[in-house]
Enzyme design. Structure first.
Site, PDB file in Angstrom:
ATOM      1  CB  CYS A   1      -0.947  -0.183   1.165  1.00 37.88           C
ATOM      2  SG  CYS A   1      -2.510   0.890   0.927  1.00 37.88           S
TER       3      CYS A   1
ATOM      4  CG  HIS B   1      -3.335  -3.939   3.244  1.00 38.68           C
ATOM      5  ND1 HIS B   1      -2.484  -3.098   3.893  1.00 38.68           N
ATOM      6  CD2 HIS B   1      -4.119  -2.973   2.644  1.00 38.68           C
ATOM      7  CE1 HIS B   1      -2.578  -1.852   3.713  1.00 38.68           C
ATOM      8  NE2 HIS B   1      -3.572  -1.674   2.877  1.00 38.68           N
TER       9      HIS B   1
ATOM     10  CD  GLU C   1      -0.863  -5.676   5.913  1.00 38.04           C
ATOM     11  OE1 GLU C   1      -0.536  -6.180   4.756  1.00 38.04           O
ATOM     12  OE2 GLU C   1      -0.996  -4.247   5.971  1.00 38.04           O
TER      13      GLU C   1
END
Lengths: 225, 79
Positions: free
Chosen positions: A85, A202, A204
Site C-alpha cells: 500500500c 494487504h 498482512e
C-alpha cells in the site's frame, strides 16, 4: 530469517505486518525512518499507512528518509523488499519500481475485499500461490491507480513482472473488476530481479482463519520457504 | 530572490480532479469552459541573486522532489 519493518511518521499498518512476520517465526525489528543504519535483514518491509500525511505526493517525502539509502543498498545486494500500500507508493517514489500510483479513477477512497489473480508465482513472495491462483485480499487506498507509459507496461507484461491483477472470482481481469482504474488491472509488480514486490492489497490482514482468512498467509509461507 | 514553480500533470495523463472541477463549472452554467487541468504552485525564496544559478537550482529541486517526472511537468517563473 530476519526482517526489518520501517516505521515512518504516519505509518499505520506497521504493527499488523510485525504480527504477521512473527507468526511465521521471522525475527523482526521495527526501524525508525530517521535511522541511518539498517539492521542485518533478509527482508525489509515498507508498511501501509499515510506517511507524512501524503504531503506533496503519496510516499514522496518518506522516499527521501535517511534510512532509504540503506534500503537501496539492501535492494542492490538482492535483499528482499516488500512494499504494501503506502509502502508500494514509497517504492515507486524511490525509483526501485517503475510507473506511478495516481489517485483512484473515481476519486474515492476504496476499502473492500477484492479478488486477485496471481500472475507470477516464480518469485520468493508468491511461490506457494501455485496451489491457489485466485485469492481474496483487502484493499484500502486513495492512490492505487497504477499508471505507466506503454513501453513500461509492455516490459512488465513481456517479462512477467506483474505479480497480481485485480480480477473476478474466476480470474477474469477487465475494467468491470478494476477497483481503481489501474492500467492492465495491475495490483502488484516486481522489479526485474524479482527481489522487490510492491502491492496495493494487504496480505498482512488475512493471516488468521478465524478473523479473516488465509490468503495472505500463503505469501508469508512462501517467504520463509 | 523569489521564484515560483508550477507543477502540472503531463498532457497525456488523466487528471480526474481537473475534470471534476471543469464539469462542476459547466454545471454551474459557465458554458465557455473547455477544459481545466489542476496543478500545484510553489513559492520559493532563494538565497541567490544570480538569475541563471537560481533557475538551475529550482530546476534541480523540481526534478528531484517537487515534480514526479513520470507524470508531471514543471514551469519556472520569476516574480
Amino acid at each position: 530469517m530476519k526482517s526489518s519493518v520501517i516505521v515512518f511518521p504516519g505509518s499505520n499498518c506497521d504493527r499488523d505486518i510485525a504480527v504477521a512476520l512473527e507468526k511465521y517465526k521471522i525475527k523482526n525489528q521495527m526501524v525508525w525512518h530517521a535511522e541511518s543504519m539498517l539492521p542485518k535483514s533478509d527482508l525489509v518491509v515498507l508498511p501501509g499507512g499515510f506517511s507524512y500525511g501524503d504531503y506533496l505526493r503519496a510516499g514522496c517525502i518518506a522516499s527521501k528518509s535517511p534510512i532509504i539509502n540503506d534500503v537501496m543498498e539492501h535492494a542492490k545486494k538482492g535483499g528482499l523488499i516488500l512494499g504494501i500500500c503506502n509502502g508500494f507508493q514509497i517504492l515507486i517514489e524511490t525509483g526501485l519500481l517503475p510507473g506511478v500510483l495516481l489517485r483512484n479513477k473515481k476519486l474515492r477512497f476504496v476499502s473492500k475485499n477484492v479478488h486477485l489473480k496471481v500472475i507470477n508465482t516464480e518469485n520468493k513472495f508468491c511461490l506457494n500461490y501455485k496451489k491457489k491462483k485466485i485469492i481474496k485480499l483487502p484493499i484500502a487506498h486513495n492512490e492505487g491507480n497504477y499508471f505507466a507509459d506503454n513501453n513500461t507496461l509492455k516490459n512488465l507484461e513481456d517479462n512477467n513482472l506483474i505479480a497480481f491483477k485485480y480480477s473476478d472470482e474466476l480470474g477474469n481481469a477487465n475494467s468491470e473488476n478494476n477497483p481503481n482504474g489501474s492500467s492492465n488491472n495491475i495490483a502488484a509488480i516486481l522489479n526485474k530481479e524479482k527481489n522487490i514486490l510492491g502491492m496495493m492489497p494487504h496480505p498482512e490482514r488475512v493471516i488468521d482463519p478465524i478473523l479473516s482468512g488465509e490468503d495472505g498467509s500463503i505469501m508469508f509461507e512462501s517467504i520463509i520457504k | 530572490m523569489k521564484i515560483s514553480a508550477v507543477v502540472t500533470l503531463k498532457k497525456n495523463v488523466l487528471d480526474p480532479q481537473g475534470k471534476v472541477v471543469s464539469q462542476t463549472l459547466k454545471n454551474m452554467g459557465y458554458n465557455d469552459i473547455i477544459n481545466i487541468r489542476q496543478g500545484k504552485y510553489f513559492e520559493i525564496e532563494l538565497n541567490e541573486t544570480n538569475k541563471e544559478k537560481a533557475t538551475k537550482l529550482v530546476e534541480e529541486i523540481s526534478k528531484k522532489l517537487l515534480a514526479n517526472m513520470v507524470i508531471e511537468d514543471y514551469t519556472i517563473n520569476f516574480e
